[in-house]
Design a protein around this motif. Structure first.
Motif, PDB file in Angstrom:
ATOM      1  N   PRO A 261      49.121  31.906  44.416  1.00 17.72           N
ATOM      2  CA  PRO A 261      49.555  30.385  44.429  1.00 17.72           C
ATOM      3  C   PRO A 261      49.253  29.496  43.269  1.00 17.72           C
ATOM      4  N   GLY A 262      48.352  29.821  42.463  1.00 20.34           N
ATOM      5  CA  GLY A 262      48.170  28.735  41.687  1.00 20.34           C
ATOM      6  C   GLY A 262      46.737  28.798  41.249  1.00 20.34           C
ATOM      7  N   TYR A 263      46.379  28.016  39.856  1.00 21.56           N
ATOM      8  CA  TYR A 263      44.957  27.978  39.255  1.00 21.56           C
ATOM      9  C   TYR A 263      44.077  27.355  40.409  1.00 21.56           C
ATOM     10  N   ALA A 264      42.780  28.190  40.661  1.00 25.56           N
ATOM     11  CA  ALA A 264      41.713  28.085  41.131  1.00 25.56           C
ATOM     12  C   ALA A 264      41.913  28.003  42.972  1.00 25.56           C
ATOM     13  N   ILE A 265      43.197  28.776  43.275  1.00 26.95           N
ATOM     14  CA  ILE A 265      43.466  28.971  44.598  1.00 26.95           C
ATOM     15  C   ILE A 265      43.225  30.335  44.977  1.00 26.95           C
ATOM     16  N   PRO A 266      42.499  30.565  45.968  1.00 26.01           N
ATOM     17  CA  PRO A 266      41.788  31.915  46.101  1.00 26.01           C
ATOM     18  C   PRO A 266      42.861  32.848  46.757  1.00 26.01           C
ATOM     19  N   THR A 267      42.589  34.033  46.225  1.00 25.39           N
ATOM     20  CA  THR A 267      43.627  35.144  46.609  1.00 25.39           C
ATOM     21  C   THR A 267      42.896  36.277  47.244  1.00 25.39           C
ATOM     22  N   ASP A 268      43.232  37.406  47.916  1.00 22.12           N
ATOM     23  CA  ASP A 268      42.510  38.370  48.709  1.00 22.12           C
ATOM     24  C   ASP A 268      42.127  39.319  47.689  1.00 22.12           C
ATOM     25  N   GLY A 269      43.147  39.502  46.470  1.00 26.05           N
ATOM     26  CA  GLY A 269      42.441  40.340  45.448  1.00 26.05           C
ATOM     27  C   GLY A 269      41.245  39.918  44.896  1.00 26.05           C
ATOM     28  N   MET A 270      41.229  38.547  44.688  1.00 25.79           N
ATOM     29  CA  MET A 270      39.908  37.948  43.988  1.00 25.79           C
ATOM     30  C   MET A 270      38.677  38.004  44.925  1.00 25.79           C
ATOM     31  N   ILE A 271      38.920  37.932  46.189  1.00 22.73           N
ATOM     32  CA  ILE A 271      37.663  37.948  46.949  1.00 22.73           C
ATOM     33  C   ILE A 271      37.356  39.545  47.221  1.00 22.73           C
ATOM     34  N   GLU A 272      38.286  40.389  47.186  1.00 24.50           N
ATOM     35  CA  GLU A 272      37.952  41.825  47.088  1.00 24.50           C
ATOM     36  C   GLU A 272      36.957  42.141  45.952  1.00 24.50           C
ATOM     37  N   ALA A 273      37.604  41.900  44.809  1.00 22.45           N
ATOM     38  CA  ALA A 273      36.948  41.935  43.413  1.00 22.45           C
ATOM     39  C   ALA A 273      35.497  41.398  43.247  1.00 22.45           C
ATOM     40  N   VAL A 274      35.361  40.053  43.829  1.00 23.01           N
ATOM     41  CA  VAL A 274      33.895  39.526  43.742  1.00 23.01           C
ATOM     42  C   VAL A 274      33.008  40.418  44.489  1.00 23.01           C
ATOM     43  N   ARG A 275      33.426  40.632  45.647  1.00 28.51           N
ATOM     44  CA  ARG A 275      32.521  41.585  46.812  1.00 28.51           C
ATOM     45  C   ARG A 275      32.263  42.964  46.138  1.00 28.51           C
ATOM     46  N   LEU A 276      33.279  43.560  45.517  1.00 25.62           N
ATOM     47  CA  LEU A 276      33.287  44.974  45.241  1.00 25.62           C
ATOM     48  C   LEU A 276      32.332  44.878  44.179  1.00 25.62           C
ATOM     49  N   VAL A 277      32.205  43.904  43.404  1.00 24.52           N
ATOM     50  CA  VAL A 277      31.331  43.917  41.816  1.00 24.52           C
ATOM     51  C   VAL A 277      29.927  43.446  42.443  1.00 24.52           C
ATOM     52  N   ILE A 283      26.193  42.109  40.365  1.00 21.56           N
ATOM     53  CA  ILE A 283      26.728  41.255  39.313  1.00 21.56           C
ATOM     54  C   ILE A 283      27.753  40.043  40.033  1.00 21.56           C
ATOM     55  N   LEU A 284      27.395  38.968  39.684  1.00 25.86           N
ATOM     56  CA  LEU A 284      28.358  37.857  40.445  1.00 25.86           C
ATOM     57  C   LEU A 284      29.431  37.262  39.411  1.00 25.86           C
ATOM     58  N   GLY A 293      40.432  38.062  36.973  1.00 21.34           N
ATOM     59  CA  GLY A 293      40.277  38.726  36.043  1.00 21.34           C
ATOM     60  C   GLY A 293      39.953  40.226  36.488  1.00 21.34           C
ATOM     61  N   MET A 294      38.889  40.382  37.211  1.00 27.12           N
ATOM     62  CA  MET A 294      38.460  41.734  37.616  1.00 27.12           C
ATOM     63  C   MET A 294      39.568  42.172  38.722  1.00 27.12           C
ATOM     64  N   ALA A 295      40.046  41.212  39.564  1.00 32.25           N
ATOM     65  CA  ALA A 295      41.167  41.816  40.334  1.00 32.25           C
ATOM     66  C   ALA A 295      42.530  42.279  39.701  1.00 32.25           C
ATOM     67  N   GLY A 296      42.695  41.769  38.299  1.00 35.05           N
ATOM     68  CA  GLY A 296      43.518  42.325  37.535  1.00 35.05           C
ATOM     69  C   GLY A 296      43.380  43.781  37.150  1.00 35.05           C
ATOM     70  N   LEU A 297      42.033  43.685  36.593  1.00 33.44           N
ATOM     71  CA  LEU A 297      41.624  45.133  36.127  1.00 33.44           C
ATOM     72  C   LEU A 297      41.694  46.216  37.215  1.00 33.44           C
ATOM     73  N   ILE A 298      41.188  45.871  38.429  1.00 33.42           N
ATOM     74  CA  ILE A 298      41.328  46.822  39.632  1.00 33.42           C
ATOM     75  C   ILE A 298      42.830  47.243  39.766  1.00 33.42           C
ATOM     76  N   GLY A 299      43.596  46.304  39.711  1.00 31.77           N
ATOM     77  CA  GLY A 299      45.011  46.523  39.871  1.00 31.77           C
ATOM     78  C   GLY A 299      45.482  47.338  38.769  1.00 31.77           C
ATOM     79  N   LEU A 300      45.374  47.231  37.681  1.00 28.86           N
ATOM     80  CA  LEU A 300      45.894  48.194  36.609  1.00 28.86           C
ATOM     81  C   LEU A 300      45.433  49.297  36.632  1.00 28.86           C
TER      82      LEU A 300
END
Length: 332
Positions: A261-277, A283-284, A293-300
């Protein structure tokens, strides 16, 4: 030899490490993933802005400045690190913060906002989200000039042709580490916001005649706007160092599909990526930049963008203090 690249302060001893993410690579079943730990750069709590500030603060000192003025969001990593650099150099620092686009400004907030006070910002001015940050900085600067002081203004994210030199130097560092470990990187993936990190990396790899491709994962703006922003910085940085040759449009790639939805607004992909790493590598990441950024890498990877023989380097640009402002996203 263009001497601008040698006008630099030094806030980090040695190179930041590159680590193989073997468990994450196995979990995703794609290319070999490594991470460049720029969250371990010098200055308070680390992060990519430290590299930019080495050049920006050097210029400020050369000009006789006694006060750094910069701007950003209320949880700005850049503001935290600019303030830390000012402390290190014995300079004053004033901050202009943009209020959140959603929700109210919280003057007692944790994260970077707490660190602004702990590090001793001389002044913090919070303006509405839609207000002009540059104009507000100019007002502060003019007030200081009338007092006989010498301010130095640093743009959002430290992203201009001087700040971008920090990531030109980082590209050279990556190339050296790749040579030492006999692991050439086919791609570097980074979150891209104010654009200086991505532009600097591209210039650095171009200067080294490297084949490494840089992919930016947007944390704000649409693809066209972000690519135009990065290209502008790329060209001005290349001109600053005297880099010759045409810069083709395909040198800049920004993917806007993971902004949400926009800058600094959480996404499900971000939450998954932070937890997965966190759970595969310990690594935090952060919820604004590296998480997306990691959500994007995972998606690609899931889309088959890379082959199994590719070596992908993810740039960890820091920002973990922001995790502590949104505990509800990660608690059970």
């Amino acid at each position: 030899m263009n001497k601008i690249r040698y006008h630099r302060r030094k806030y980090t001893q040695g190179h930041t490490p590159i680590e193989r993410l073997e468990r994450l690579s196995k979990e995703l079943g794609g290319p070999s993933i490594s991470i460049k730990r720029d969250d371990m750069l010098g200055l308070t709590a680390g992060g990519n802005k430290t590299r930019k500030l080495e050049y920006l603060v050097a210029e400020a000192i050369e000009q006789g400045a006694d006060t750094l003025i910069t701007c950003g969001a209320v949880q700005s990593n850049h503001c935290r690190l600019t303030l830390a650099a000012a402390v290190r150099e014995g300079l004053h620092c004033q901050l202009v913060l943009s209020a959140p686009e959603t929700g109210d400004y919280q003057p007692q907030a944790s994260g970077n906002h707490l660190l602004f006070h702990l590090l001793g910002a001389e002044k913090i001015e919070v303006i509405p989200a839609e207000a002009d940050l540059l104009a507000a900085m100019e007002e502060l600067a003019e007030s200081l000039r009338k007092q006989g002081r010498k301010p130095y203004l640093i743009p959002v994210g430290g992203s201009n042709e001087v700040g971008s030199l920090g990531y030109m130097a980082c590209a050279e560092e990556i190339e050296q580490q790749a040579w030492e470990t006999t692991t050439p990187y086919d791609y570097v993936v980074t979150a891209t916001g104010s654009g200086g990190t991505q532009a600097g990396l591209i210039v650095g790899f171009m200067a080294r005649q490297s084949n490494t491709k840089v992919i930016g994962i947007n944390v704000s703006r649409d693809r066209a706007a972000q690519e135009a922003k990065v290209m502008g910085l790329l060209r001005s940085t290349a001109a600053r160092i005297g880099l010759q040759g045409d810069i083709r449009a395909e040198a800049v790639l920004c993917d806007d599909r993971f902004v949400g939805p926009g800058y600094a607004i959480p996404t499900d992909g971000m939450i998954e990526a932070v937890r997965l790493v966190a759970r595969t590598e310990g690594i935090l990441l952060d919820p604004v930049y590296t998480g997306k950024g990691m959500a994007g890498l995972i998606g690609l990877i899931r889309e088959g963008h890379f082959t199994k023989s590719d070596h992908v380097l993810f740039l960890h640009t820091g920002g973990s203090p922001a995790l502590y402002t949104v505990p509800q996203l990660f608690l059970p």
